[in-house]
Design a protein around this motif. Structure first.
Motif, PDB file in Angstrom:
ATOM      1  N   VAL A 115      63.145  36.812  31.880  1.00 44.89           N
ATOM      2  CA  VAL A 115      62.105  36.720  32.892  1.00 44.89           C
ATOM      3  C   VAL A 115      61.241  37.968  32.753  1.00 44.89           C
ATOM      4  O   VAL A 115      61.751  39.085  32.754  1.00 44.89           O
ATOM      5  CB  VAL A 115      62.707  36.636  34.315  1.00 44.89           C
ATOM      6  CG1 VAL A 115      61.600  36.574  35.344  1.00 44.89           C
ATOM      7  CG2 VAL A 115      63.612  35.434  34.431  1.00 44.89           C
ATOM      8  N   VAL A 116      59.938  37.747  32.591  1.00 43.64           N
ATOM      9  CA  VAL A 116      58.995  38.838  32.378  1.00 43.64           C
ATOM     10  C   VAL A 116      58.057  38.913  33.583  1.00 43.64           C
ATOM     11  O   VAL A 116      57.461  37.911  33.972  1.00 43.64           O
ATOM     12  CB  VAL A 116      58.184  38.613  31.085  1.00 43.64           C
ATOM     13  CG1 VAL A 116      57.186  39.738  30.881  1.00 43.64           C
ATOM     14  CG2 VAL A 116      59.109  38.495  29.887  1.00 43.64           C
ATOM     15  N   SER A 117      57.932  40.099  34.168  1.00 40.61           N
ATOM     16  CA  SER A 117      57.035  40.314  35.291  1.00 40.61           C
ATOM     17  C   SER A 117      55.736  40.913  34.767  1.00 40.61           C
ATOM     18  O   SER A 117      55.737  41.973  34.135  1.00 40.61           O
ATOM     19  CB  SER A 117      57.682  41.261  36.302  1.00 40.61           C
ATOM     20  OG  SER A 117      56.803  41.511  37.362  1.00 40.61           O
ATOM     21  N   VAL A 118      54.629  40.216  35.030  1.00 37.94           N
ATOM     22  CA  VAL A 118      53.308  40.661  34.583  1.00 37.94           C
ATOM     23  C   VAL A 118      52.518  41.080  35.814  1.00 37.94           C
ATOM     24  O   VAL A 118      52.387  40.316  36.766  1.00 37.94           O
ATOM     25  CB  VAL A 118      52.580  39.526  33.826  1.00 37.94           C
ATOM     26  CG1 VAL A 118      51.169  39.948  33.470  1.00 37.94           C
ATOM     27  CG2 VAL A 118      53.360  39.133  32.582  1.00 37.94           C
ATOM     28  N   GLU A 119      52.004  42.304  35.782  1.00 35.96           N
ATOM     29  CA  GLU A 119      51.250  42.822  36.913  1.00 35.96           C
ATOM     30  C   GLU A 119      49.783  42.947  36.518  1.00 35.96           C
ATOM     31  O   GLU A 119      49.462  43.413  35.428  1.00 35.96           O
ATOM     32  CB  GLU A 119      51.792  44.190  37.308  1.00 35.96           C
ATOM     33  CG  GLU A 119      51.170  44.747  38.552  1.00 35.96           C
ATOM     34  CD  GLU A 119      51.816  46.052  38.973  1.00 35.96           C
ATOM     35  OE1 GLU A 119      51.122  47.081  38.926  1.00 35.96           O
ATOM     36  OE2 GLU A 119      52.992  46.027  39.348  1.00 35.96           O
ATOM     37  N   ARG A 120      48.898  42.487  37.412  1.00 37.30           N
ATOM     38  CA  ARG A 120      47.470  42.657  37.171  1.00 37.30           C
ATOM     39  C   ARG A 120      46.813  43.163  38.431  1.00 37.30           C
ATOM     40  O   ARG A 120      47.353  43.020  39.533  1.00 37.30           O
ATOM     41  CB  ARG A 120      46.825  41.358  36.693  1.00 37.30           C
ATOM     42  CG  ARG A 120      46.811  40.247  37.696  1.00 37.30           C
ATOM     43  CD  ARG A 120      46.314  38.940  37.075  1.00 37.30           C
ATOM     44  NE  ARG A 120      46.227  37.901  38.081  1.00 37.30           N
ATOM     45  CZ  ARG A 120      45.092  37.501  38.641  1.00 37.30           C
ATOM     46  NH1 ARG A 120      43.953  38.038  38.282  1.00 37.30           N
ATOM     47  NH2 ARG A 120      45.098  36.553  39.554  1.00 37.30           N
ATOM     48  N   ILE A 142      41.680  47.599  45.832  1.00 37.36           N
ATOM     49  CA  ILE A 142      42.386  47.138  44.645  1.00 37.36           C
ATOM     50  C   ILE A 142      43.704  46.507  45.081  1.00 37.36           C
ATOM     51  O   ILE A 142      44.489  47.110  45.816  1.00 37.36           O
ATOM     52  CB  ILE A 142      42.655  48.306  43.672  1.00 37.36           C
ATOM     53  CG1 ILE A 142      41.337  48.949  43.218  1.00 37.36           C
ATOM     54  CG2 ILE A 142      43.458  47.841  42.475  1.00 37.36           C
ATOM     55  CD1 ILE A 142      40.446  48.040  42.416  1.00 37.36           C
ATOM     56  N   ILE A 143      43.957  45.298  44.618  1.00 42.87           N
ATOM     57  CA  ILE A 143      45.179  44.562  44.958  1.00 42.87           C
ATOM     58  C   ILE A 143      46.002  44.394  43.698  1.00 42.87           C
ATOM     59  O   ILE A 143      45.469  44.039  42.645  1.00 42.87           O
ATOM     60  CB  ILE A 143      44.831  43.174  45.540  1.00 42.87           C
ATOM     61  CG1 ILE A 143      43.947  43.325  46.766  1.00 42.87           C
ATOM     62  CG2 ILE A 143      46.093  42.401  45.872  1.00 42.87           C
ATOM     63  CD1 ILE A 143      43.354  42.034  47.235  1.00 42.87           C
ATOM     64  N   ARG A 144      47.299  44.643  43.803  1.00 44.22           N
ATOM     65  CA  ARG A 144      48.213  44.419  42.681  1.00 44.22           C
ATOM     66  C   ARG A 144      48.879  43.069  42.855  1.00 44.22           C
ATOM     67  O   ARG A 144      49.500  42.805  43.874  1.00 44.22           O
ATOM     68  CB  ARG A 144      49.287  45.493  42.631  1.00 44.22           C
ATOM     69  CG  ARG A 144      48.813  46.805  42.147  1.00 44.22           C
ATOM     70  CD  ARG A 144      49.977  47.756  42.067  1.00 44.22           C
ATOM     71  NE  ARG A 144      49.554  48.990  41.443  1.00 44.22           N
ATOM     72  CZ  ARG A 144      50.331  50.040  41.286  1.00 44.22           C
ATOM     73  NH1 ARG A 144      51.581  49.995  41.720  1.00 44.22           N
ATOM     74  NH2 ARG A 144      49.890  51.128  40.712  1.00 44.22           N
ATOM     75  N   LEU A 145      48.767  42.227  41.840  1.00 49.15           N
ATOM     76  CA  LEU A 145      49.406  40.920  41.856  1.00 49.15           C
ATOM     77  C   LEU A 145      50.465  40.879  40.767  1.00 49.15           C
ATOM     78  O   LEU A 145      50.216  41.298  39.637  1.00 49.15           O
ATOM     79  CB  LEU A 145      48.375  39.811  41.617  1.00 49.15           C
ATOM     80  CG  LEU A 145      47.264  39.694  42.644  1.00 49.15           C
ATOM     81  CD1 LEU A 145      46.260  38.658  42.203  1.00 49.15           C
ATOM     82  CD2 LEU A 145      47.835  39.309  43.985  1.00 49.15           C
ATOM     83  N   LYS A 146      51.643  40.378  41.113  1.00 48.32           N
ATOM     84  CA  LYS A 146      52.719  40.238  40.134  1.00 48.32           C
ATOM     85  C   LYS A 146      53.032  38.770  39.956  1.00 48.32           C
ATOM     86  O   LYS A 146      53.046  38.008  40.922  1.00 48.32           O
ATOM     87  CB  LYS A 146      53.985  40.954  40.605  1.00 48.32           C
ATOM     88  CG  LYS A 146      53.884  42.438  40.591  1.00 48.32           C
ATOM     89  CD  LYS A 146      55.186  43.052  41.041  1.00 48.32           C
ATOM     90  CE  LYS A 146      55.061  44.557  41.129  1.00 48.32           C
ATOM     91  NZ  LYS A 146      56.272  45.168  41.667  1.00 48.32           N
ATOM     92  N   SER A 169      37.545  40.609  47.266  1.00 54.69           N
ATOM     93  CA  SER A 169      36.147  40.188  47.259  1.00 54.69           C
ATOM     94  C   SER A 169      35.343  40.731  48.432  1.00 54.69           C
ATOM     95  O   SER A 169      34.151  40.993  48.301  1.00 54.69           O
ATOM     96  CB  SER A 169      36.075  38.665  47.240  1.00 54.69           C
ATOM     97  OG  SER A 169      36.727  38.135  48.367  1.00 54.69           O
ATOM     98  N   ILE A 170      35.971  40.921  49.575  1.00 53.67           N
ATOM     99  CA  ILE A 170      35.243  41.398  50.757  1.00 53.67           C
ATOM    100  C   ILE A 170      35.445  42.899  50.977  1.00 53.67           C
ATOM    101  O   ILE A 170      34.486  43.646  51.142  1.00 53.67           O
ATOM    102  CB  ILE A 170      35.685  40.623  52.022  1.00 53.67           C
ATOM    103  CG1 ILE A 170      35.324  39.147  51.872  1.00 53.67           C
ATOM    104  CG2 ILE A 170      35.034  41.214  53.267  1.00 53.67           C
ATOM    105  CD1 ILE A 170      35.869  38.255  52.957  1.00 53.67           C
TER     106      ILE A 170
END
Length: 85
Positions: free
Chosen positions: A24-29, A39-43, A34-35
């Motif tokens: 299982v690989v966790s990718v963070e972007r 900066i939001i981190r999504l995993k 938008s408003i």
């Protein structure tokens, strides 16, 4: 011979290697809200095929999109970029 289409690739960290020939690989972007502009981190977690069982927890890996290998596996390990310390 015709070239294959460009496949998606992601870079992430292995968070689980308990399955046989799978990790299982966790990718963070990061993206900007938008408003509010924050900066939001999504995993996101992907199950990837590891044919030789060589990935360990904490390894930084590149995963490549591939045909469906099982119900949830649509990615395979391309290369191990950095080993866990």
């Amino acid at each position: 011979m015709a070239e294959r289409n460009l496949r998606k690739e992601r870079v992430g960290v292995v968070v689980s290697d308990k399955m046989d020939k799978s990790v299982v690989v966790s990718v963070e972007r990061q993206l900007k809200h938008s408003i509010y502009g924050r900066i939001i981190r999504l995993k996101k977690r992907y199950k990837a095929h590891d044919d030789k069982n060589e990935c360990k927890v904490g390894d930084k890996v590149r995963i490549l999109e591939t045909r469906p290998l099982s119900k949830t596996k649509r990615w395979r390990i391309g290369e191990i970029i950095e080993r866990a310390k």
